[in-house]
Design an enzyme around this catalytic site. Structure first.
Site, PDB file in Angstrom:
ATOM      1  CG  ASP A   1      -0.098   0.030   2.725  1.00  0.00           C
ATOM      2  OD1 ASP A   1       0.675   0.227   2.954  1.00  0.00           O
ATOM      3  OD2 ASP A   1      -1.223   0.082   3.680  1.00  0.00           O
ATOM      4  CB  SER A   2       4.303   1.598  -0.681  1.00  0.00           C
ATOM      5  OG  SER A   2       5.123   1.086  -0.842  1.00  0.00           O
TER       6      SER A   2
ATOM      7  CG  ASP B   1       0.893  -3.815   1.783  1.00  0.00           C
ATOM      8  OD1 ASP B   1       0.462  -5.294   3.391  1.00  0.00           O
ATOM      9  OD2 ASP B   1       1.089  -2.904   2.044  1.00  0.00           O
TER      10      ASP B   1
ATOM     11  CE  LYS C   1       3.362  -6.213   3.375  1.00  0.00           C
ATOM     12  NZ  LYS C   1       2.846  -4.973   4.522  1.00  0.00           N
TER      13      LYS C   1
ATOM     14  CD  GLU D   1       0.696  -1.623   8.073  1.00  0.00           C
ATOM     15  OE1 GLU D   1       0.074  -0.151   9.558  1.00  0.00           O
ATOM     16  OE2 GLU D   1       0.677  -0.710   7.082  1.00  0.00           O
TER      17      GLU D   1
ATOM     18  CD  GLU E   1       8.278  -0.293   7.559  1.00  0.00           C
ATOM     19  OE1 GLU E   1       7.757  -1.111   7.317  1.00  0.00           O
ATOM     20  OE2 GLU E   1       8.379   0.949   7.109  1.00  0.00           O
TER      21      GLU E   1
END
Ligand code: KIV
Length: 282
Positions: free
Chosen positions: A49-50, A88, A118, A120, A187
């Protein structure tokens, strides 16, 4: 034989089996041409999602939608044949509970044909990871600096600087692992914490700004190619693509202004016989 049967794609269990072995090579991909270039070299491509910042010019990932992730996931899946493609789950698509997360994760998988998602995986998400894995959705976790938590953290801050924070990140990694994640992105943590997490979990850890103590590494591709004027400390620039693009575009602009482009070789001309027959050029 179709192209789908010719090449065996790397699977989530393949990545899981790499724990403690050959380092897992991962990069982000958001578009078909870039995915095509990266595929042969990478074990895993993350449609991160970056892309909110990298492609769409957002300040952070909070504004990224499910539709954006699906569109870019489809583009990457059209070009990647070998690497495992992970998409993501954007902010707001999984935190409310396991059933919402399943509906959105299964939509991502059906519409993109990717093989994993993915999330978080903060403290509230381990139950959701278990729920998804039990229902056929391979999940990659993400602990430490969690970019979707930017508003509660007050910025993008490395994690694990205090004993309490170290314990929290370690606990998040353990919970994500026990919930069945096939790999865990770690991260923005110091090397000692990355070592501790890597030793504590069965899933391979994939580091970004988390030292060489992880089972694999991931970078944002545009960062390592030097497409931005600033890169974080943990990024190694393997190219200066920004300078390359700048020089190429300046040369093109100068050629157009001086009428050097296009030249005869770049211009269509009618073949004499066809001109005689009155044909249009092709
Ligand atoms: O969104 C992303 O690109 C990521 C990587 C940086 C791990 O989550």
């Amino acid at each position: 034989m179709s192209r789908h049967t010719a090449i065996r794609r790397i699977t989530a269990p393949d990545i899981r089996a790499r724990k403690g072995g050959e380092p897992v090579v991962c990069l982000t991909a958001y578009t078909a041409p870039m995915a095509g270039l990266l595929d042969a070299h990478c074990d895993l491509l993350l449609v991160g999602d970056s892309l909110g910042q990298v492609i769409h010019g957002l300040l952070n990932t909070v504004g990224v939608t499910l539709e954006m992730m699906i569109l870019h996931g489809q583009a990457v899946m059209r070009a990647a044949e070998k690497a495992l493609v992970v998409v993501d789950m954007p902010f707001g698509s999984y935190e409310a509970g396991p059933e919402v997360a399943f509906a959105n994760a299964s939509r991502i998988m059906k519409e993109t044909l990717c093989q994993a998602v993915k999330v978080e995986s903060g403290p509230a998400v381990a139950g959701t990871v278990r729920y998804l894995v039990d229902r056929g959705i391979p999940v990659m976790g993400h602990v430490g600096l969690r970019p979707q938590a930017v508003n509660v953290d007050g910025g993008f801050k490395a994690k694990g600087r205090s004993d309490g924070e170290r314990a929290r990140v370690l606990e998040e990694a353990r919970a994500t692992d026990e919930a069945g994640a096939f790999a865990i992105v770690v991260e923005g943590v110091a090397e000692t914490l990355a070592e501790e997490i890597t030793a504590a979990v069965r899933a391979p850890t994939i580091g970004i700004g988390a030292s060489a103590a992880c089972d694999g590494q991931i970078l944002v591709t545009d960062d390592m190619l030097g497409l931005f004027d600033w890169t974080p400390k943990f990024v190694r620039r393997y190219a200066d693509a920004r300078a390359l693009v700048g020089e190429a575009v300046a040369a093109y602009a100068a050629d157009v202004r001086a009428r050097r482009f296009p030249a005869a070789a770049e211009t269509y001309a009618l073949k004499p016989a066809r001109v005689a027959a009155g044909e249009e050029p092709r």
